[in-house]
Design an enzyme around this catalytic site. Sequence first.
Site, short mmCIF file in Angstrom:
data_model
loop_
_atom_site.label_atom_id
_atom_site.label_comp_id
_atom_site.label_asym_id
_atom_site.label_seq_id
_atom_site.Cartn_x
_atom_site.Cartn_y
_atom_site.Cartn_z
N TYR A 79 -5.44 21.71 6.21
CA TYR A 79 -4.44 20.71 5.73
C TYR A 79 -3.55 20.47 6.92
O TYR A 79 -3.94 21.01 8.02
CB TYR A 79 -3.69 20.93 4.58
CG TYR A 79 -2.91 20.01 3.76
CD1 TYR A 79 -3.13 18.64 3.84
CD2 TYR A 79 -1.65 20.27 3.38
CE1 TYR A 79 -2.58 17.64 2.99
CE2 TYR A 79 -0.61 19.17 2.88
CZ TYR A 79 -1.27 17.93 2.64
OH TYR A 79 -0.48 17.00 2.08
N LYS A 124 -7.33 17.21 1.13
CA LYS A 124 -6.65 17.02 -0.01
C LYS A 124 -7.27 17.29 -1.32
O LYS A 124 -6.68 18.09 -2.38
CB LYS A 124 -5.99 15.46 -0.21
CG LYS A 124 -5.24 14.80 0.64
CD LYS A 124 -3.75 15.17 0.14
CE LYS A 124 -2.75 14.77 1.07
NZ LYS A 124 -1.28 14.98 0.79
N GLU A 157 -3.96 7.33 -0.32
CA GLU A 157 -3.59 8.38 0.69
C GLU A 157 -3.43 7.77 2.10
O GLU A 157 -4.60 7.19 2.60
CB GLU A 157 -4.22 9.46 0.84
CG GLU A 157 -3.77 10.60 1.54
CD GLU A 157 -2.70 11.32 0.80
OE1 GLU A 157 -1.85 11.57 1.62
OE2 GLU A 157 -2.73 11.33 -0.29
N ASP A 158 -2.34 7.73 2.79
CA ASP A 158 -1.98 7.27 4.12
C ASP A 158 -2.48 5.75 4.32
O ASP A 158 -3.25 5.38 5.34
CB ASP A 158 -2.78 8.15 5.07
CG ASP A 158 -2.25 9.36 5.36
OD1 ASP A 158 -1.11 9.43 4.96
OD2 ASP A 158 -2.91 10.25 5.85
N ASN A 217 4.93 14.81 9.81
CA ASN A 217 3.81 15.55 10.08
C ASN A 217 2.98 14.72 11.02
O ASN A 217 3.00 13.39 11.29
CB ASN A 217 2.80 15.67 8.76
CG ASN A 217 3.55 16.80 7.69
OD1 ASN A 217 3.90 17.75 8.22
ND2 ASN A 217 3.72 16.32 6.87
N ASP A 253 0.49 9.45 -2.93
CA ASP A 253 1.08 10.85 -2.53
C ASP A 253 2.36 10.64 -1.30
O ASP A 253 3.02 11.26 -1.45
CB ASP A 253 0.07 11.75 -2.05
CG ASP A 253 0.35 13.28 -1.78
OD1 ASP A 253 1.21 13.71 -2.76
OD2 ASP A 253 0.34 13.88 -0.56
N ASP A 254 1.96 9.79 -0.47
CA ASP A 254 2.84 9.41 0.51
C ASP A 254 4.30 8.90 -0.14
O ASP A 254 5.18 9.47 0.31
CB ASP A 254 2.37 8.35 1.67
CG ASP A 254 1.01 8.76 2.15
OD1 ASP A 254 0.96 9.98 2.67
OD2 ASP A 254 -0.13 8.21 1.90
N ARG A 261 -2.82 4.56 8.52
CA ARG A 261 -1.63 5.54 8.81
C ARG A 261 -1.80 6.97 8.62
O ARG A 261 -1.25 7.58 7.50
CB ARG A 261 -0.26 4.75 7.96
CG ARG A 261 1.01 5.24 8.65
CD ARG A 261 2.15 5.13 7.55
NE ARG A 261 1.99 6.06 6.16
CZ ARG A 261 1.96 7.43 6.13
NH1 ARG A 261 2.56 7.99 7.33
NH2 ARG A 261 1.51 8.01 5.05
#
Length: 612
Positions: A160, A231, A303-304, A468, A326-327, A213
């Site tokens: 991760y 994930k 995600e992203d 991150n 999740d973001d 992203r």
Amino acid sequence: MISLNRYSVLEPTTTRVVLGVRKLLAVMSSTFMNGGVEASAGGGGGGVRDLYGEDRATEDQLITPWSFSVSSGCTLLRDPRYNKGLAFTERERDAHYLRGLLPPAVFNQELQEKRLMHNLRQYEVPLHRYMAMMDLQERNERLFYKILIDNVEELLPVVYTPTVGEACQKYGSIFRRPQGLYISLKEKGKVLEVLKNWPEKNIQVIVVTDGERILGLGDLGCQGMGIPVGKLSLYTALGGVRPSSCLPITIDVGTNNEKLLNDEFYIGLRQKRATGKEYAELLDEFMRAVKQNYGEKVLIQFEDFANHNAFDLLAKYSSSHLVFNDDIQGTASVVLAGLLASLKLVRGTLADHTFLFLGAGEAGTGIAELIALEISKQTKASVEETRQKIWLVDSKGLIVSSRLGSLQHFKKPWAHEHEPVKELVDAIKAIKPTVLIGSSGVGKTFTKEVIEAMASLNKKPLILALSNPTSQSECTAEEAYTWSKGQAIFASGSPFDPVEYEGKVFVPGQANNAYIFPGFGLGLIISGAIRVRDEMLLAASEALAAQVSQENYDKGLIYPPFSNIRKISAHIAANVAAKAYELGLASHLPRPKDLVKYAESCMYSPGYRNYR
């Protein structure tokens, strides 16, 4: 084609079945040869028999990719779900035609784990460890998860963040075999057919990205697949969701990353990103196809995605699908848990604090909204009122009401009455926050002047540098502790080593989404939830905060250690499931009496099984 790919469900007559199949293949072989289809690779007699005419076909002729598969011998050793490597027993080696295909030694799973961990520790480059772990996952699934569960604190940064970020950047070069589904603009109009190509039919969790992203690294296009894969590995290792129930997906609509478009090894579409109607139609077809193929209760985790799509997708589909970002939501939940736990160290209630964010994107606004909801829940004040305790700074400075006309819609609720302020340090001096949260994706923005300003205003300033990977963190743990002269309570998105300052050792916490999303997803699954609500996110935060022990507080930690993550995930799952039942959104009835024990009983165990 004759296929017996799941030998584990065969009756005790397995050997007779296998022998029968072998006899059948021999008869078919004889039939082909008697029909005149016998030739060597060079076209003459003798040599390797060309049963299917492949060698006699010209390059422009079509051939059929025949495959006769029986789960024994080499086929079994190449099946990652059932392969045990040297752990096959003597009896299993006889029963499943493995004699001679393995060295004579028999290892148990613990010895295999010890050997592999020894090998992993020899790698000095984190990306090499990542590649070794992915190779293991592709050849021995249970050993991969056993190692990850037993060594989670050591290996989490490998599979991760931060290592997965570098893996995504170089995904085209290190790509070996597909680990999920790729749905590109080429598949528009055929998305349901693509989903049906995936071999597993009982899917419970999908993690999907469009790669625009990736962490703080920007647009990585199709190479963002490393994120869904990583994930879902954690959904299994930390949350106990079965690997066969997890599906990683990348939606490839192109990339605006010129470096990738000019990279000969890039594995995605070589075009600029599709936007507007073309993008929306593909995503809508995908969402409808997922529901049609897997049902109402499949969890779709976004995600992203870039800000401009992330908020719109969540708003559009949260009322019709079981969706989670999740973001926005996962980050918010884990940060809120840290804030709730920190109250034991800084005293007071959440409403007593003033919050200042650097970053007003998905993560920043998502965290801010959940904090406002929790304060509203505790004080019974309206959310509009509790938002006044929370201030955001973006690239243009403090978000204030005079900027309303130029703000994106998701920033407008945070535009308060105040004179414009450009610099972060000046915003700190004006707002006097007790909590500083970084979600900007820009490294080194919490400067010495910023940390010193927070320390001058607060006896114990709470500083969260969440961006991150590590290179994008707003500051390091050492900088936070040193510049605040040991006053700061610090947590970050990526891991940092303990810091010694003036003879005292400070252990930085990690506000890692991996605390939340595996247990959150498990709670949705075990309750049969059909929708996600904010109350479930609050329940997850409260469950995580409750797992911080006095021993953790004594070290200055506001998160529990990852070594207890499966226990933590079970408690989070139980709290989320309880809230789903309370809200009338659960479909698994009747409700289990002890949800924690029920969650633990549903968790996947990676120990080897004995084969007939």
